[in-house]
Design a protein around this motif. Structure first.
Motif, PDB file in Angstrom:
ATOM      1  N   ALA A   1      53.029  49.134  37.580  1.00  0.00           N
ATOM      2  CA  ALA A   1      52.240  50.223  36.995  1.00  0.00           C
ATOM      3  C   ALA A   1      51.814  49.873  35.573  1.00  0.00           C
ATOM      4  CB  ALA A   1      53.034  51.526  37.020  1.00  0.00           C
ATOM      5  N   LYS A   2      52.701  49.268  34.804  1.00  0.00           N
ATOM      6  CA  LYS A   2      52.354  48.854  33.439  1.00  0.00           C
ATOM      7  C   LYS A   2      51.239  47.817  33.446  1.00  0.00           C
ATOM      8  CE  LYS A   2      56.707  49.946  31.174  1.00  0.00           C
ATOM      9  NZ  LYS A   2      57.904  49.432  30.496  1.00  0.00           N
ATOM     10  N   LYS A   3      51.281  46.886  34.380  1.00  0.00           N
ATOM     11  CA  LYS A   3      50.240  45.858  34.487  1.00  0.00           C
ATOM     12  C   LYS A   3      48.894  46.490  34.849  1.00  0.00           C
ATOM     13  CE  LYS A   3      48.527  41.654  35.047  1.00  0.00           C
ATOM     14  NZ  LYS A   3      47.728  41.158  33.952  1.00  0.00           N
ATOM     15  N   LEU A   4      48.909  47.405  35.824  1.00  0.00           N
ATOM     16  CA  LEU A   4      47.674  48.085  36.209  1.00  0.00           C
ATOM     17  C   LEU A   4      47.082  48.846  35.028  1.00  0.00           C
ATOM     18  CD1 LEU A   4      48.741  49.408  39.719  1.00  0.00           C
ATOM     19  CD2 LEU A   4      47.087  47.585  39.244  1.00  0.00           C
ATOM     20  N   LEU A   5      47.937  49.574  34.322  1.00  0.00           N
ATOM     21  CA  LEU A   5      47.481  50.343  33.165  1.00  0.00           C
ATOM     22  C   LEU A   5      46.910  49.420  32.087  1.00  0.00           C
ATOM     23  CD1 LEU A   5      47.245  53.134  31.862  1.00  0.00           C
ATOM     24  CD2 LEU A   5      49.548  52.817  30.968  1.00  0.00           C
ATOM     25  N   ALA A   6      47.615  48.343  31.796  1.00  0.00           N
ATOM     26  CA  ALA A   6      47.154  47.395  30.772  1.00  0.00           C
ATOM     27  C   ALA A   6      45.819  46.763  31.137  1.00  0.00           C
ATOM     28  CB  ALA A   6      48.206  46.304  30.555  1.00  0.00           C
ATOM     29  N   ASP A   7      45.596  46.559  32.431  1.00  0.00           N
ATOM     30  CA  ASP A   7      44.357  45.942  32.900  1.00  0.00           C
ATOM     31  C   ASP A   7      43.244  46.963  33.138  1.00  0.00           C
ATOM     32  OD1 ASP A   7      45.618  43.502  32.779  1.00  0.00           O
ATOM     33  OD2 ASP A   7      45.898  43.308  34.946  1.00  0.00           O
ATOM     34  N   GLY A   8      43.543  48.242  32.906  1.00  0.00           N
ATOM     35  CA  GLY A   8      42.534  49.286  33.091  1.00  0.00           C
ATOM     36  C   GLY A   8      42.241  49.601  34.541  1.00  0.00           C
ATOM     37  N   VAL A   9      43.196  49.309  35.418  1.00  0.00           N
ATOM     38  CA  VAL A   9      43.005  49.540  36.854  1.00  0.00           C
ATOM     39  C   VAL A   9      43.578  50.912  37.220  1.00  0.00           C
ATOM     40  CG1 VAL A   9      43.569  48.723  39.171  1.00  0.00           C
ATOM     41  CG2 VAL A   9      43.175  47.078  37.324  1.00  0.00           C
ATOM     42  N   PRO A  10      42.731  51.818  37.689  1.00  0.00           N
ATOM     43  CA  PRO A  10      43.228  53.131  38.107  1.00  0.00           C
ATOM     44  C   PRO A  10      44.196  52.988  39.282  1.00  0.00           C
ATOM     45  CG  PRO A  10      40.842  53.136  37.903  1.00  0.00           C
ATOM     46  CD  PRO A  10      41.286  51.705  37.828  1.00  0.00           C
ATOM     47  N   PHE A  11      45.197  53.859  39.328  1.00  0.00           N
ATOM     48  CA  PHE A  11      46.174  53.784  40.406  1.00  0.00           C
ATOM     49  C   PHE A  11      46.699  55.164  40.767  1.00  0.00           C
ATOM     50  CE2 PHE A  11      48.401  53.176  36.414  1.00  0.00           C
ATOM     51  CZ  PHE A  11      49.541  53.969  36.521  1.00  0.00           C
ATOM     52  N   ILE A  12      47.237  55.235  41.967  1.00  0.00           N
ATOM     53  CA  ILE A  12      47.828  56.469  42.482  1.00  0.00           C
ATOM     54  C   ILE A  12      49.328  56.263  42.605  1.00  0.00           C
ATOM     55  CG2 ILE A  12      47.994  58.000  44.494  1.00  0.00           C
ATOM     56  CD1 ILE A  12      44.996  57.450  44.937  1.00  0.00           C
ATOM     57  N   VAL A  13      50.081  57.256  42.172  1.00  0.00           N
ATOM     58  CA  VAL A  13      51.535  57.251  42.289  1.00  0.00           C
ATOM     59  C   VAL A  13      51.908  58.265  43.366  1.00  0.00           C
ATOM     60  CG1 VAL A  13      53.709  57.683  41.099  1.00  0.00           C
ATOM     61  CG2 VAL A  13      51.767  56.707  39.850  1.00  0.00           C
ATOM     62  N   HIS A  14      52.591  57.806  44.400  1.00  0.00           N
ATOM     63  CA  HIS A  14      53.071  58.688  45.473  1.00  0.00           C
ATOM     64  C   HIS A  14      54.581  58.657  45.389  1.00  0.00           C
ATOM     65  CE1 HIS A  14      53.541  59.608  49.971  1.00  0.00           C
ATOM     66  NE2 HIS A  14      53.201  60.719  49.358  1.00  0.00           N
ATOM     67  N   SER A  15      55.167  59.731  44.841  1.00  0.00           N
ATOM     68  CA  SER A  15      56.582  59.699  44.507  1.00  0.00           C
ATOM     69  C   SER A  15      57.249  61.046  44.733  1.00  0.00           C
ATOM     70  CB  SER A  15      56.742  59.313  43.032  1.00  0.00           C
ATOM     71  OG  SER A  15      58.090  59.363  42.640  1.00  0.00           O
ATOM     72  N   ALA A  16      58.546  60.995  44.982  1.00  0.00           N
ATOM     73  CA  ALA A  16      59.340  62.208  45.098  1.00  0.00           C
ATOM     74  C   ALA A  16      59.708  62.754  43.719  1.00  0.00           C
ATOM     75  CB  ALA A  16      60.597  61.944  45.915  1.00  0.00           C
ATOM     76  N   PHE A  17      59.545  61.939  42.670  1.00  0.00           N
ATOM     77  CA  PHE A  17      59.789  62.422  41.317  1.00  0.00           C
ATOM     78  C   PHE A  17      58.726  63.429  40.927  1.00  0.00           C
ATOM     79  CE2 PHE A  17      61.955  58.297  40.914  1.00  0.00           C
ATOM     80  CZ  PHE A  17      63.154  58.723  40.360  1.00  0.00           C
ATOM     81  N   VAL A  18      59.085  64.371  40.090  1.00  0.00           N
ATOM     82  CA  VAL A  18      58.116  65.274  39.480  1.00  0.00           C
ATOM     83  C   VAL A  18      57.407  64.470  38.397  1.00  0.00           C
ATOM     84  CG1 VAL A  18      57.853  67.408  38.155  1.00  0.00           C
ATOM     85  CG2 VAL A  18      59.584  67.258  39.966  1.00  0.00           C
ATOM     86  N   ALA A  19      56.110  64.625  38.288  1.00  0.00           N
ATOM     87  CA  ALA A  19      55.326  63.808  37.354  1.00  0.00           C
ATOM     88  C   ALA A  19      55.915  63.814  35.946  1.00  0.00           C
ATOM     89  CB  ALA A  19      53.882  64.278  37.330  1.00  0.00           C
ATOM     90  N   ASN A  20      56.346  64.956  35.459  1.00  0.00           N
ATOM     91  CA  ASN A  20      56.879  65.029  34.095  1.00  0.00           C
ATOM     92  C   ASN A  20      58.230  64.344  33.952  1.00  0.00           C
ATOM     93  OD1 ASN A  20      54.650  66.376  33.126  1.00  0.00           O
ATOM     94  ND2 ASN A  20      55.531  68.389  33.480  1.00  0.00           N
ATOM     95  N   ASP A  21      58.933  64.117  35.065  1.00  0.00           N
ATOM     96  CA  ASP A  21      60.235  63.454  35.023  1.00  0.00           C
ATOM     97  C   ASP A  21      60.124  61.949  35.228  1.00  0.00           C
ATOM     98  OD1 ASP A  21      61.424  65.911  34.654  1.00  0.00           O
ATOM     99  OD2 ASP A  21      61.976  66.155  36.755  1.00  0.00           O
ATOM    100  N   ALA A  22      58.952  61.483  35.611  1.00  0.00           N
ATOM    101  CA  ALA A  22      58.751  60.056  35.881  1.00  0.00           C
ATOM    102  C   ALA A  22      58.544  59.303  34.571  1.00  0.00           C
ATOM    103  CB  ALA A  22      57.550  59.866  36.795  1.00  0.00           C
ATOM    104  N   ASP A  23      58.757  58.002  34.620  1.00  0.00           N
ATOM    105  CA  ASP A  23      58.481  57.133  33.478  1.00  0.00           C
ATOM    106  C   ASP A  23      57.053  57.398  33.008  1.00  0.00           C
ATOM    107  OD1 ASP A  23      57.378  54.551  32.247  1.00  0.00           O
ATOM    108  OD2 ASP A  23      59.520  54.090  32.423  1.00  0.00           O
ATOM    109  N   GLY A  24      56.845  57.342  31.711  1.00  0.00           N
ATOM    110  CA  GLY A  24      55.548  57.666  31.128  1.00  0.00           C
ATOM    111  C   GLY A  24      54.378  56.916  31.718  1.00  0.00           C
TER     112      GLY A  24
END
Length: 69
Positions: free
Chosen positions: A10-33
């Motif tokens: 996710a950090k690599k995608l963000l650094a490269d400006g690549v949009p991505f989707i997170v499909h997770s059981a975590f609540v968005a506010n509880d997930a890593d930034g």
């Protein structure tokens, strides 16, 4: 991706400006930034919600958006 830690990807995608989707059981506010930078789809969810998230993300990219928010 398979289940497990994917913060580095996710950090690599963000650094490269690549949009991505997170499909997770975590609540968005509880997930890593870095994951809050993606389009968040909470588990459990059905295929239509994932497809809608992909469509929305592709539409933003088509309109020139590189930011996730």
């Amino acid at each position: 991706m398979s289940d497990g830690e994917c913060t580095a990807a996710a950090k690599k995608l963000l650094a490269d400006g690549v949009p991505f989707i997170v499909h997770s059981a975590f609540v968005a506010n509880d997930a890593d930034g870095v994951f809050r930078s993606g389009t968040f789809v909470s588990k459990p969810t059905g295929t239509p919600d994932i497809v809608e998230a992909v469509k929305n993300l592709l539409a933003r990219v088509a309109n020139g958006a590189t930011s996730q928010n």
